[in-house]
Scaffold this motif. Structure first.
Motif, PDB file in Angstrom:
ATOM      1  N   VAL A  23       0.814  -1.228   0.000  1.00 49.83           N
ATOM      2  CA  VAL A  23       0.000   0.000   0.000  1.00 49.83           C
ATOM      3  C   VAL A  23       0.842   1.271   0.000  1.00 49.83           C
ATOM      4  O   VAL A  23       0.328   2.354  -0.274  1.00 49.83           O
ATOM      5  CB  VAL A  23      -0.981   0.015   1.192  1.00 49.83           C
ATOM      6  CG1 VAL A  23      -2.019  -1.090   1.054  1.00 49.83           C
ATOM      7  CG2 VAL A  23      -0.231  -0.106   2.523  1.00 49.83           C
TER       8      VAL A  23
ATOM      9  N   VAL B 224      -5.428  -1.073  -4.930  1.00 47.88           N
ATOM     10  CA  VAL B 224      -5.216  -2.477  -4.569  1.00 47.88           C
ATOM     11  C   VAL B 224      -6.386  -3.299  -5.096  1.00 47.88           C
ATOM     12  O   VAL B 224      -7.550  -2.940  -4.896  1.00 47.88           O
ATOM     13  CB  VAL B 224      -5.113  -2.652  -3.029  1.00 47.88           C
ATOM     14  CG1 VAL B 224      -5.059  -4.137  -2.658  1.00 47.88           C
ATOM     15  CG2 VAL B 224      -3.893  -1.920  -2.491  1.00 47.88           C
TER      16      VAL B 224
ATOM     17  N   GLU C 278      -8.280  -6.721  -4.676  1.00 44.22           N
ATOM     18  CA  GLU C 278      -8.476  -7.909  -3.829  1.00 44.22           C
ATOM     19  C   GLU C 278      -9.085  -9.005  -4.686  1.00 44.22           C
ATOM     20  O   GLU C 278     -10.204  -8.897  -5.150  1.00 44.22           O
ATOM     21  CB  GLU C 278      -9.397  -7.586  -2.659  1.00 44.22           C
ATOM     22  CG  GLU C 278      -9.707  -8.767  -1.748  1.00 44.22           C
ATOM     23  CD  GLU C 278     -10.747  -9.732  -2.334  1.00 44.22           C
ATOM     24  OE1 GLU C 278     -10.512 -10.961  -2.259  1.00 44.22           O
ATOM     25  OE2 GLU C 278     -11.770  -9.257  -2.857  1.00 44.22           O
TER      26      GLU C 278
ATOM     27  N   VAL D 256      -9.247  -4.789   2.258  1.00 51.20           N
ATOM     28  CA  VAL D 256      -9.997  -3.572   1.944  1.00 51.20           C
ATOM     29  C   VAL D 256      -9.725  -2.493   2.986  1.00 51.20           C
ATOM     30  O   VAL D 256      -9.463  -1.329   2.656  1.00 51.20           O
ATOM     31  CB  VAL D 256     -11.511  -3.867   1.854  1.00 51.20           C
ATOM     32  CG1 VAL D 256     -12.303  -2.583   1.636  1.00 51.20           C
ATOM     33  CG2 VAL D 256     -11.788  -4.856   0.723  1.00 51.20           C
TER      34      VAL D 256
ATOM     35  N   ALA E 223      -6.058  -1.131   2.754  1.00 49.08           N
ATOM     36  CA  ALA E 223      -5.858  -0.314   1.556  1.00 49.08           C
ATOM     37  C   ALA E 223      -6.463   1.075   1.737  1.00 49.08           C
ATOM     38  O   ALA E 223      -5.817   2.093   1.471  1.00 49.08           O
ATOM     39  CB  ALA E 223      -6.471  -1.008   0.339  1.00 49.08           C
TER      40      ALA E 223
ATOM     41  N   CYS F  70      -5.443   4.272  -0.385  1.00 51.64           N
ATOM     42  CA  CYS F  70      -5.467   3.609  -1.682  1.00 51.64           C
ATOM     43  C   CYS F  70      -6.910   3.293  -2.066  1.00 51.64           C
ATOM     44  O   CYS F  70      -7.705   2.903  -1.207  1.00 51.64           O
ATOM     45  CB  CYS F  70      -4.692   2.285  -1.645  1.00 51.64           C
ATOM     46  SG  CYS F  70      -2.918   2.456  -1.425  1.00 51.64           S
TER      47      CYS F  70
ATOM     48  N   VAL G 109      -9.554   0.738  -3.878  1.00 50.09           N
ATOM     49  CA  VAL G 109      -9.541  -0.727  -3.824  1.00 50.09           C
ATOM     50  C   VAL G 109     -10.645  -1.290  -4.716  1.00 50.09           C
ATOM     51  O   VAL G 109     -11.747  -0.739  -4.782  1.00 50.09           O
ATOM     52  CB  VAL G 109      -9.687  -1.230  -2.365  1.00 50.09           C
ATOM     53  CG1 VAL G 109     -10.999  -0.775  -1.754  1.00 50.09           C
ATOM     54  CG2 VAL G 109      -9.565  -2.735  -2.276  1.00 50.09           C
TER      55      VAL G 109
ATOM     56  N   ILE H  63     -14.217   2.575  -3.657  1.00 45.75           N
ATOM     57  CA  ILE H  63     -14.305   1.115  -3.566  1.00 45.75           C
ATOM     58  C   ILE H  63     -15.029   0.645  -4.821  1.00 45.75           C
ATOM     59  O   ILE H  63     -16.185   1.008  -5.046  1.00 45.75           O
ATOM     60  CB  ILE H  63     -15.081   0.667  -2.320  1.00 45.75           C
ATOM     61  CG1 ILE H  63     -14.466   1.255  -1.054  1.00 45.75           C
ATOM     62  CG2 ILE H  63     -15.133  -0.859  -2.239  1.00 45.75           C
ATOM     63  CD1 ILE H  63     -15.335   1.080   0.187  1.00 45.75           C
TER      64      ILE H  63
END
Length: 271
Positions: free
Chosen positions: A61, A67, A69, A80, A83, A88, A90, A118
């Motif tokens: 991170v 990121v 997943e 989650v 990140a 970051c 995600v 997200i």
């Protein structure tokens, strides 16, 4: 250029990495991680143009913008949260984790505080644009029927707890019928589509799910019916399983790639 880190290098993670490696996604593959060393080795040997560093999450991170997943529902909680807390964005493939209301609210709050996004790809479903649009008014009902080869359901908690003998099924059999909330918990590796559908529409408790084990099925088939003030629609998709993981539909990998391409594309099309 968007800097990516991938956590989970199974079927979906590998397809994403290959897409970046081939130049299909305008981004830089900075780092990868998987607890399974064979997955990591296989991935690294398959990449021709990139050499991502192997970083564990806490280090990853620090070096990436987003990121991905693609590990597991259980792993998603830590990935989650970590990140987002590190500012970051995600993208989450194990969408079933969002059945947990406390987790859902927690990570949404963190994302707001950090100014992060997200991303939840549509996965193996089609028609989520219609569900999202219909949810702007009143939806009466949402139902999902998933038909799968029995072997793809092996090891699911619901199958194990109810001693369902999948190997000796001769005819199509309804192995589960209930809410999306229960389906996601009892089939964590099989029905992420139920979670995505629930989040797009009327929620986990109100979305109904039926899972059929069909010895004659060669594809993962999902039928969705939505009724509301707008009218009614039904979608059907027949997904070929991933070549490397029968529990995953190949379309789910393509959906992840499409989401990343959309993130970096200034022209946004569709709902």
């Amino acid at each position: 250029m968007l800097k990516l880190g991938i956590v989970g290098c199974g079927a979906i993670g590998t397809e994403i990495c290959k897409a970046v490696d081939e130049g299909s996604i305008e981004s830089e593959l900075v780092a990868v991680y998987d607890r399974n060393k064979e997955h990591l080795s296989s991935l690294q040997s398959s990449l021709l143009n990139t050499e991502p560093v192997v970083y564990e999450l806490q280090e990853m991170v620090k070096h990436v913008d987003l990121v991905v997943e693609s590990a597991s529902q259980n792993a998603a909680y830590e990935i989650v949260t970590t990140a987002l807390e590190s500012s970051c964005d995600v993208m989450v493939m194990s969408v079933g984790a969002f059945v947990d209301k406390n987790f859902r609210e927690k990570v949404t709050d963190i994302a707001k505080q950090k100014g992060c996004k997200i991303y939840l790809p549509s996965g193996a479903l089609v028609g989520l644009d219609g569900v999202k649009t219909a949810s702007c008014n009143n939806i009466y009902s949402v139902s999902l029927t998933s038909r799968k080869p029995p072997e793809s359901l092996e090891g699911a908690p619901y199958i194990v707890e109810n001693n369902i003998d999948l190997e000796n099924l001769k005819n199509e059999t309804v192995v589960f019928e209930g809410s999306a909330a229960e389906a996601v918990k009892m089939f964590p590796a099989n029905v992420n589509v139920a979670a995505t559908l629930s989040l797009s529409g009327i929620g986990f408790d109100e979305t109904s799910v039926k899972i059929i084990a069909d010895p004659g099925a060669e594809k993962n088939i999902h039928n969705v019916t939505v009724k509301g003030n707008f009218g009614e629609f039904t979608t059907r998709v027949e997904n070929l399983p991933s070549p490397t993981n029968p529990k995953t539909s190949y379309l789910a990998s393509l959906s992840a790639i499409a989401t990343l391409k959309n993130i970096v594309n200034p022209l946004q099309v569709g709902t």
